[in-house]
Design an enzyme around this catalytic site. Sequence first.
Site, mmCIF file in Angstrom:
data_model
loop_
_atom_site.group_PDB
_atom_site.id
_atom_site.type_symbol
_atom_site.label_atom_id
_atom_site.label_comp_id
_atom_site.label_asym_id
_atom_site.label_seq_id
_atom_site.Cartn_x
_atom_site.Cartn_y
_atom_site.Cartn_z
ATOM 1 N N LYS A 8 0.821 -1.155 -0.030
ATOM 2 C CA LYS A 8 -0.006 -0.072 -0.018
ATOM 3 C C LYS A 8 0.846 1.380 0.025
ATOM 4 O O LYS A 8 2.089 1.347 0.292
ATOM 5 C CB LYS A 8 -1.098 -0.081 1.124
ATOM 6 C CG LYS A 8 -0.225 0.109 2.780
ATOM 7 C CD LYS A 8 0.490 1.610 3.041
ATOM 8 C CE LYS A 8 0.564 1.499 4.362
ATOM 9 N NZ LYS A 8 1.399 2.510 4.808
ATOM 10 N N PRO A 92 9.379 -4.740 0.469
ATOM 11 C CA PRO A 92 10.590 -4.476 1.415
ATOM 12 C C PRO A 92 9.918 -4.341 2.719
ATOM 13 O O PRO A 92 8.988 -3.571 2.738
ATOM 14 C CB PRO A 92 11.476 -3.494 0.880
ATOM 15 C CG PRO A 92 10.298 -2.867 -0.005
ATOM 16 C CD PRO A 92 9.459 -3.830 -0.563
ATOM 17 N N GLY A 94 10.133 -2.313 6.877
ATOM 18 C CA GLY A 94 10.448 -1.171 7.205
ATOM 19 C C GLY A 94 10.656 -0.053 6.082
ATOM 20 O O GLY A 94 11.284 0.938 6.210
ATOM 21 N N ALA A 95 9.389 -0.163 5.384
ATOM 22 C CA ALA A 95 9.520 0.557 3.976
ATOM 23 C C ALA A 95 8.160 1.534 4.068
ATOM 24 O O ALA A 95 8.010 2.435 2.998
ATOM 25 C CB ALA A 95 9.477 -0.246 2.916
ATOM 26 N N GLY A 96 7.415 1.350 4.984
ATOM 27 C CA GLY A 96 6.056 2.159 4.991
ATOM 28 C C GLY A 96 5.150 1.734 3.857
ATOM 29 O O GLY A 96 4.179 2.466 3.621
ATOM 30 N N GLY A 99 3.742 -4.459 4.184
ATOM 31 C CA GLY A 99 3.946 -5.607 3.884
ATOM 32 C C GLY A 99 3.595 -6.591 4.958
ATOM 33 O O GLY A 99 2.671 -7.631 4.741
ATOM 34 N N SER A 101 1.626 -6.095 7.524
ATOM 35 C CA SER A 101 0.111 -6.084 7.791
ATOM 36 C C SER A 101 -0.443 -6.802 6.678
ATOM 37 O O SER A 101 -1.819 -7.312 6.861
ATOM 38 C CB SER A 101 -0.215 -4.545 7.951
ATOM 39 O OG SER A 101 0.459 -3.753 8.922
ATOM 40 N N SER A 102 -0.239 -6.539 5.355
ATOM 41 C CA SER A 102 -1.038 -7.179 4.169
ATOM 42 C C SER A 102 -1.034 -8.741 4.296
ATOM 43 O O SER A 102 -1.850 -9.459 4.176
ATOM 44 C CB SER A 102 -0.406 -6.563 2.982
ATOM 45 O OG SER A 102 -1.063 -7.191 1.935
ATOM 46 N N ASP A 134 -2.443 -1.114 10.285
ATOM 47 C CA ASP A 134 -2.858 -1.343 8.865
ATOM 48 C C ASP A 134 -3.571 -2.462 8.426
ATOM 49 O O ASP A 134 -4.210 -2.586 7.508
ATOM 50 C CB ASP A 134 -1.516 -1.141 8.135
ATOM 51 C CG ASP A 134 -1.058 0.268 8.020
ATOM 52 O OD1 ASP A 134 -2.005 1.213 8.020
ATOM 53 O OD2 ASP A 134 -0.034 0.564 7.673
#
Length: 276
Positions: A8, A92, A94-96, A99, A101-102, A134
Amino acid sequence: MQILAPAKINLSLKILGRRTDGFHELDTLIAPISLYDAIGIDQRPEKGIKFCCDDPSVPQGDDNLVVRAAKTFFETTKIEPAVSVELKKKIPHGAGLGGGSSDAASVLLALNDLFETKLSREALAEIAEPLGSDVPFFLFQSAAICKGHGEMVIPVKLHRQFSILLLKPAFAVSTAWAYSRWQHSREIPGIRYEGQEFAGQTFVNDLERPVFEKFVFLAQLKTWLLHQSEVGAGLMSGSGSTMFAMMRENADADSVATRAKAALDRELWTCTCKTL
């Protein structure tokens, strides 16, 4: 069962204040994008939850959101767990980009189908909320406005599909750290923090202020993106460290990625994708 878990981006992220429970009150517009982790789930004769991942940096056991999501599902439904879960990472960490959460939300949806438990999305969202802010968003498989600390999800339809370029340096940013620094952070002179208007959408992220203060490279990357003629808006996603560029129609995102690597950091991870 094979499933794809999308990443996202936050098209806008406004922090309205700190709550008494330690979370922050949010008003954020989030869109799923065409970058995916792949998850395979199999029923097996042995009891328990067997988890494996092709990325050795991903936590194993109860530290992993996928495992926690599966455990919570089986505890809630009173079903004896007997599954194996295989995760192939493309998003990746630690990317915001959401990942973890999805992945957790996708596993909840898949287990609900696999075991025919017929839990509503609202019931799954109640399971998902303690896992992470998220996770409820990803259950709705749509762009959405999220409020509260992220648990109030209002699905929306975007005006159009956006072409996006993602750019991430080698370092990660801790979400908890970014929020903890928001209140007392300051703007860097000369960096654009205010909302950007592009294609009928306002792009803004209140977490840029604390994150840019420590990770100045991200501020430089944003400034560079906003000087490229192909870019309609440039922003950090979530708490970073991914920056994204909303591309103008028919623009060549790969060309921008190549120039960014040459001008700023040859080790930049880049990815071209679209909003879903």
